[in-house]
Motif scaffolding. Structure first.
Motif, PDB file in Angstrom:
ATOM      1  N   LYS A  92       0.884  -1.072   0.024  1.00  0.00           N
ATOM      2  CA  LYS A  92       0.058   0.128   0.012  1.00  0.00           C
ATOM      3  C   LYS A  92       0.761   1.352  -0.081  1.00  0.00           C
ATOM      4  CE  LYS A  92      -3.940  -2.095   0.385  1.00  0.00           C
ATOM      5  NZ  LYS A  92      -4.429  -2.708  -0.743  1.00  0.00           N
ATOM      6  N   ARG A  93       2.044   1.266   0.930  1.00  0.00           N
ATOM      7  CA  ARG A  93       2.815   2.446   0.704  1.00  0.00           C
ATOM      8  C   ARG A  93       3.364   2.759  -0.535  1.00  0.00           C
ATOM      9  NH1 ARG A  93       7.823   3.569   5.151  1.00  0.00           N
ATOM     10  NH2 ARG A  93       8.312   5.478   4.017  1.00  0.00           N
ATOM     11  N   ALA A  94       3.935   1.780  -1.521  1.00  0.00           N
ATOM     12  CA  ALA A  94       4.303   1.914  -2.537  1.00  0.00           C
ATOM     13  C   ALA A  94       3.222   2.515  -3.676  1.00  0.00           C
ATOM     14  CB  ALA A  94       5.061   0.672  -3.077  1.00  0.00           C
ATOM     15  N   LEU A  95       2.166   1.826  -3.577  1.00  0.00           N
ATOM     16  CA  LEU A  95       0.938   2.238  -4.416  1.00  0.00           C
ATOM     17  C   LEU A  95       0.592   3.552  -3.920  1.00  0.00           C
ATOM     18  CD1 LEU A  95      -1.167   1.509  -6.409  1.00  0.00           C
ATOM     19  CD2 LEU A  95      -2.536   0.589  -4.295  1.00  0.00           C
ATOM     20  N   VAL A  96       0.557   4.064  -2.799  1.00  0.00           N
ATOM     21  CA  VAL A  96       0.337   5.480  -2.446  1.00  0.00           C
ATOM     22  C   VAL A  96       1.360   6.332  -3.130  1.00  0.00           C
ATOM     23  CG1 VAL A  96       0.186   7.114  -0.708  1.00  0.00           C
ATOM     24  CG2 VAL A  96      -0.969   5.272  -0.623  1.00  0.00           C
ATOM     25  N   GLY A  97       2.568   6.019  -2.910  1.00  0.00           N
ATOM     26  CA  GLY A  97       3.754   6.862  -3.568  1.00  0.00           C
ATOM     27  C   GLY A  97       3.660   6.860  -5.096  1.00  0.00           C
ATOM     28  N   ARG A  98       3.156   5.705  -5.762  1.00  0.00           N
ATOM     29  CA  ARG A  98       3.113   5.917  -7.347  1.00  0.00           C
ATOM     30  C   ARG A  98       1.871   6.736  -7.646  1.00  0.00           C
ATOM     31  NH1 ARG A  98       4.493   0.406  -6.381  1.00  0.00           N
ATOM     32  NH2 ARG A  98       2.131  -0.405  -6.728  1.00  0.00           N
ATOM     33  N   LEU A  99       0.911   6.400  -6.886  1.00  0.00           N
ATOM     34  CA  LEU A  99      -0.452   7.357  -7.264  1.00  0.00           C
ATOM     35  C   LEU A  99      -0.186   8.870  -7.001  1.00  0.00           C
ATOM     36  CD1 LEU A  99      -3.411   5.163  -6.005  1.00  0.00           C
ATOM     37  CD2 LEU A  99      -2.574   5.537  -8.495  1.00  0.00           C
ATOM     38  N   THR A 100       0.709   8.879  -5.974  1.00  0.00           N
ATOM     39  CA  THR A 100       1.043  10.474  -5.446  1.00  0.00           C
ATOM     40  C   THR A 100       1.835  10.954  -6.748  1.00  0.00           C
ATOM     41  OG1 THR A 100       0.837  10.170  -3.561  1.00  0.00           O
ATOM     42  CG2 THR A 100       2.134  11.981  -3.907  1.00  0.00           C
ATOM     43  N   MET A 101       2.772  10.265  -7.153  1.00  0.00           N
ATOM     44  CA  MET A 101       3.775  10.806  -8.129  1.00  0.00           C
ATOM     45  C   MET A 101       2.978  11.031  -9.407  1.00  0.00           C
ATOM     46  SD  MET A 101       7.161   8.443  -7.530  1.00  0.00           S
ATOM     47  CE  MET A 101       8.137   9.302  -9.165  1.00  0.00           C
ATOM     48  N   ILE A 102       2.214  10.040  -9.999  1.00  0.00           N
ATOM     49  CA  ILE A 102       1.067  10.391 -11.141  1.00  0.00           C
ATOM     50  C   ILE A 102       0.347  11.704 -10.878  1.00  0.00           C
ATOM     51  CG2 ILE A 102      -0.829   9.663 -12.439  1.00  0.00           C
ATOM     52  CD1 ILE A 102       0.607   6.692 -11.809  1.00  0.00           C
ATOM     53  N   THR A 103      -0.212  11.991  -9.765  1.00  0.00           N
ATOM     54  CA  THR A 103      -0.883  13.202  -9.480  1.00  0.00           C
ATOM     55  C   THR A 103      -0.010  14.434  -9.696  1.00  0.00           C
ATOM     56  OG1 THR A 103      -2.566  11.981  -8.190  1.00  0.00           O
ATOM     57  CG2 THR A 103      -2.356  14.233  -7.928  1.00  0.00           C
ATOM     58  N   LEU A 104       1.134  14.331  -8.727  1.00  0.00           N
ATOM     59  CA  LEU A 104       2.096  15.454  -8.765  1.00  0.00           C
ATOM     60  C   LEU A 104       2.277  15.877 -10.490  1.00  0.00           C
ATOM     61  CD1 LEU A 104       4.047  14.650  -5.567  1.00  0.00           C
ATOM     62  CD2 LEU A 104       2.380  16.424  -6.240  1.00  0.00           C
ATOM     63  N   PHE A 105       2.804  14.728 -11.131  1.00  0.00           N
ATOM     64  CA  PHE A 105       3.144  14.872 -12.514  1.00  0.00           C
ATOM     65  C   PHE A 105       2.236  15.710 -13.441  1.00  0.00           C
ATOM     66  CE2 PHE A 105       3.972  13.514 -16.847  1.00  0.00           C
ATOM     67  CZ  PHE A 105       5.215  14.113 -16.982  1.00  0.00           C
ATOM     68  N   ALA A 106       0.981  15.171 -13.204  1.00  0.00           N
ATOM     69  CA  ALA A 106      -0.096  15.720 -13.902  1.00  0.00           C
ATOM     70  C   ALA A 106      -0.407  17.156 -13.667  1.00  0.00           C
ATOM     71  CB  ALA A 106      -1.338  15.042 -13.442  1.00  0.00           C
ATOM     72  N   LEU A 107      -0.237  17.381 -12.249  1.00  0.00           N
ATOM     73  CA  LEU A 107      -0.438  18.991 -11.722  1.00  0.00           C
ATOM     74  C   LEU A 107       0.966  19.689 -12.469  1.00  0.00           C
ATOM     75  CD1 LEU A 107      -1.331  18.485  -8.139  1.00  0.00           C
ATOM     76  CD2 LEU A 107      -2.875  19.559  -9.608  1.00  0.00           C
ATOM     77  N   ILE A 108       1.965  19.239 -12.353  1.00  0.00           N
ATOM     78  CA  ILE A 108       3.270  19.992 -12.826  1.00  0.00           C
ATOM     79  C   ILE A 108       2.809  20.246 -14.395  1.00  0.00           C
ATOM     80  CG2 ILE A 108       5.543  19.922 -13.633  1.00  0.00           C
ATOM     81  CD1 ILE A 108       5.652  18.074 -10.842  1.00  0.00           C
ATOM     82  N   VAL A 109       2.423  19.431 -15.154  1.00  0.00           N
ATOM     83  CA  VAL A 109       2.065  19.223 -16.651  1.00  0.00           C
ATOM     84  C   VAL A 109       0.990  20.582 -16.815  1.00  0.00           C
ATOM     85  CG1 VAL A 109       1.049  18.155 -18.659  1.00  0.00           C
ATOM     86  CG2 VAL A 109       3.113  17.129 -17.238  1.00  0.00           C
ATOM     87  N   ALA A 110      -0.104  20.512 -15.835  1.00  0.00           N
ATOM     88  CA  ALA A 110      -0.869  21.237 -15.956  1.00  0.00           C
ATOM     89  C   ALA A 110      -0.588  22.914 -15.865  1.00  0.00           C
ATOM     90  CB  ALA A 110      -2.165  20.926 -15.190  1.00  0.00           C
ATOM     91  N   LEU A 111       0.195  23.026 -14.963  1.00  0.00           N
ATOM     92  CA  LEU A 111       0.834  24.412 -14.346  1.00  0.00           C
ATOM     93  C   LEU A 111       1.408  24.907 -15.719  1.00  0.00           C
ATOM     94  CD1 LEU A 111       1.798  24.258 -10.705  1.00  0.00           C
ATOM     95  CD2 LEU A 111       0.372  25.834 -11.737  1.00  0.00           C
ATOM     96  N   MET A 112       2.499  23.823 -16.246  1.00  0.00           N
ATOM     97  CA  MET A 112       3.389  24.371 -17.136  1.00  0.00           C
ATOM     98  C   MET A 112       2.719  24.505 -18.431  1.00  0.00           C
ATOM     99  SD  MET A 112       7.163  22.577 -16.285  1.00  0.00           S
ATOM    100  CE  MET A 112       7.808  23.010 -14.836  1.00  0.00           C
ATOM    101  N   THR A 113       1.647  23.959 -18.603  1.00  0.00           N
ATOM    102  CA  THR A 113       0.754  24.292 -20.008  1.00  0.00           C
ATOM    103  C   THR A 113       0.026  25.251 -19.996  1.00  0.00           C
ATOM    104  OG1 THR A 113       0.884  21.862 -20.415  1.00  0.00           O
ATOM    105  CG2 THR A 113      -0.906  22.958 -21.576  1.00  0.00           C
ATOM    106  N   ALA A 114      -0.874  25.544 -18.729  1.00  0.00           N
ATOM    107  CA  ALA A 114      -1.854  26.640 -18.791  1.00  0.00           C
ATOM    108  C   ALA A 114      -1.007  27.975 -18.158  1.00  0.00           C
ATOM    109  CB  ALA A 114      -2.795  26.339 -17.793  1.00  0.00           C
ATOM    110  N   LYS A 115      -0.008  28.004 -17.456  1.00  0.00           N
ATOM    111  CA  LYS A 115       0.747  29.056 -17.088  1.00  0.00           C
ATOM    112  C   LYS A 115      -0.196  29.969 -16.280  1.00  0.00           C
ATOM    113  CE  LYS A 115       4.465  28.600 -20.515  1.00  0.00           C
ATOM    114  NZ  LYS A 115       3.757  27.195 -20.790  1.00  0.00           N
TER     115      LYS A 115
END
Length: 111
Positions: free
Chosen positions: A81-104
């Motif tokens: 579960k800890r690794a799963l939460v980590g991977r899902l958190t990484m995917i979420t953070l990556f999506a937020l980064i992409v959204a910020l850098m695209t929309a600015k």
């Protein structure tokens, strides 16, 4: 295959950060632009999550898979579960980064 993809992605981080820095200067943005500061904070959070939650699991899983492991052990690693939460958190953070850098977005609460 997942471990290879992870290693390959790790190799691309350096050139990606370098390209990002070059594009910031070519785009004429200040390093204190709110969306850029927020993106950099999310990148730092992404790295921390990977270091604290995902990397220890990957190290243990790789070591176990090199030896003779049973289906039960593989299932235990896959269901961590800890690794799963980590991977899902990484995917979420990556999506937020992409959204910020695209929309600015302006991100200025006082504007």
């Amino acid at each position: 295959m997942a471990f290879f993809a992870s290693r390959f992605a790790g190799l691309l981080v350096g050139p990606g950060v370098l390209a990002g820095i070059v594009l910031v200067f070519l785009g004429g943005w200040s390093l204190l632009t709110p969306w850029l500061v927020a993106s950099l904070a999310l990148v730092a959070a992404l790295m921390a999550v990977e270091h604290r939650l995902v990397r220890p699991w990957a190290t243990q899983a790789q070591a176990a898979l090199r030896g003779a492991v049973s289906a039960v052990e593989v299932k235990a690693f896959a269901g961590d579960k800890r690794a799963l939460v980590g991977r899902l958190t990484m995917i979420t953070l990556f999506a937020l980064i992409v959204a910020l850098m695209t929309a600015k977005p302006e991100l200025n609460p006082f504007a």
